[in-house]
Structures are given as structure tokens and as C-alpha cells.
Write a protein that holds these residues in place. Sequence first.
Motif, PDB file in Angstrom:
ATOM      1  N   TYR A   6     -18.493   7.531 -15.234  1.00 45.91           N
ATOM      2  CA  TYR A   6     -18.075   7.025 -14.442  1.00 45.91           C
ATOM      3  C   TYR A   6     -17.966   5.231 -14.484  1.00 45.91           C
ATOM      4  CZ  TYR A   6     -21.916   6.313 -12.474  1.00 45.91           C
ATOM      5  OH  TYR A   6     -23.653   6.552 -12.118  1.00 45.91           O
ATOM      6  N   THR A   8     -17.591   2.574 -11.043  1.00 46.70           N
ATOM      7  CA  THR A   8     -17.859   2.147 -10.292  1.00 46.70           C
ATOM      8  C   THR A   8     -17.427   0.002  -9.450  1.00 46.70           C
ATOM      9  OG1 THR A   8     -20.194   0.822  -9.575  1.00 46.70           O
ATOM     10  CG2 THR A   8     -19.496   3.636  -9.227  1.00 46.70           C
ATOM     11  N   THR A  11     -17.152   0.556  -3.467  1.00 44.02           N
ATOM     12  CA  THR A  11     -17.287   1.735  -2.879  1.00 44.02           C
ATOM     13  C   THR A  11     -16.132   2.835  -4.007  1.00 44.02           C
ATOM     14  OG1 THR A  11     -15.277   1.323  -1.713  1.00 44.02           O
ATOM     15  CG2 THR A  11     -17.629   1.140  -0.307  1.00 44.02           C
ATOM     16  N   THR A  12     -15.630   2.352  -3.978  1.00 44.41           N
ATOM     17  CA  THR A  12     -14.423   3.041  -5.391  1.00 44.41           C
ATOM     18  C   THR A  12     -14.892   3.197  -6.670  1.00 44.41           C
ATOM     19  OG1 THR A  12     -12.826   1.272  -4.625  1.00 44.41           O
ATOM     20  CG2 THR A  12     -12.327   3.271  -6.715  1.00 44.41           C
ATOM     21  N   LEU A  13     -15.065   4.397  -6.751  1.00 44.06           N
ATOM     22  CA  LEU A  13     -15.472   5.327  -7.496  1.00 44.06           C
ATOM     23  C   LEU A  13     -14.488   6.556  -8.613  1.00 44.06           C
ATOM     24  CD1 LEU A  13     -18.436   6.658  -9.202  1.00 44.06           C
ATOM     25  CD2 LEU A  13     -17.954   8.998  -7.262  1.00 44.06           C
ATOM     26  N   SER A  63      -9.909   8.500  -9.253  1.00 45.24           N
ATOM     27  CA  SER A  63     -10.776   7.423  -8.657  1.00 45.24           C
ATOM     28  C   SER A  63     -10.459   7.986  -6.969  1.00 45.24           C
ATOM     29  CB  SER A  63     -10.033   5.823  -8.813  1.00 45.24           C
ATOM     30  OG  SER A  63     -10.130   5.427  -9.647  1.00 45.24           O
ATOM     31  N   LEU A  70     -22.474   3.634  -4.429  1.00 46.49           N
ATOM     32  CA  LEU A  70     -23.592   4.167  -5.286  1.00 46.49           C
ATOM     33  C   LEU A  70     -24.776   3.816  -5.000  1.00 46.49           C
ATOM     34  CD1 LEU A  70     -23.194   5.630  -8.451  1.00 46.49           C
ATOM     35  CD2 LEU A  70     -22.421   6.877  -6.562  1.00 46.49           C
TER      36      LEU A  70
END
Length: 104
Positions: A6, A8, A11-13, A63, A70
Motif C-alpha cells: 500500500y 498513502t 487520508t488517501t489509502l 484507493s 494512517l
Amino acid sequence: MTATGYSTSGTTLSVHFYGGICEKYGLHADESVSGVVRVTVVVTQGPKPGQMCAAVMTPQTVSTTLASPLDGRGVVDTTTGKTLPVTDPMPSDRVVTHGPTKPN
């Protein structure tokens, strides 16, 4: 789908995985457990009826927007139960970002 890692940004994962070329994918992110975000890559749309699809897996990314960054939380793939590593986005000419799925 089994996630491979992943990345980041705020706040976008973004979760990276290998998936079929005819399917569309979504990401379910569960933030209800303290210290982790549990993610599941899901097929949101299969091939169209009668569509011929090569059995080819390509690097893909889905996404979602988290409620908060996180900030030290781990990311766990619910398919394997394993904590995912932080990775650079996978090189791909096809990045899928259909957004999150809603829990039932």
C-alpha cells in the motif's frame, strides 16, 4: 484478490495488487479496530456476458479516503491476515480507482 502493498497520501489509502484485465475492483477499508486498517480488494464488476478475456493478471491499484491519516496504524489484508508493506505505486498503464465499497 491478495494485496501486495500500500501507499498513502494524507487520508488517501491506495492498495496495490494483481488483478484480471476484464474485472473492475473496489476497496473496502475497515477502520473500526484500533491501530489497524483492515482492507479487502473486491471485484465490483465482472466481465460482460460473452466478453472474451485473456487470463492475464496486471498490476492494479484501488484507493479510498480514510476518516483520518494512517498515523502509525498498520494495514492488514483480510484475505491473508497479513500486514501489508508500504510500497511505491505499482507501474501500470491501468490504474483502477473505483473507490470504496459499502459494508453490508
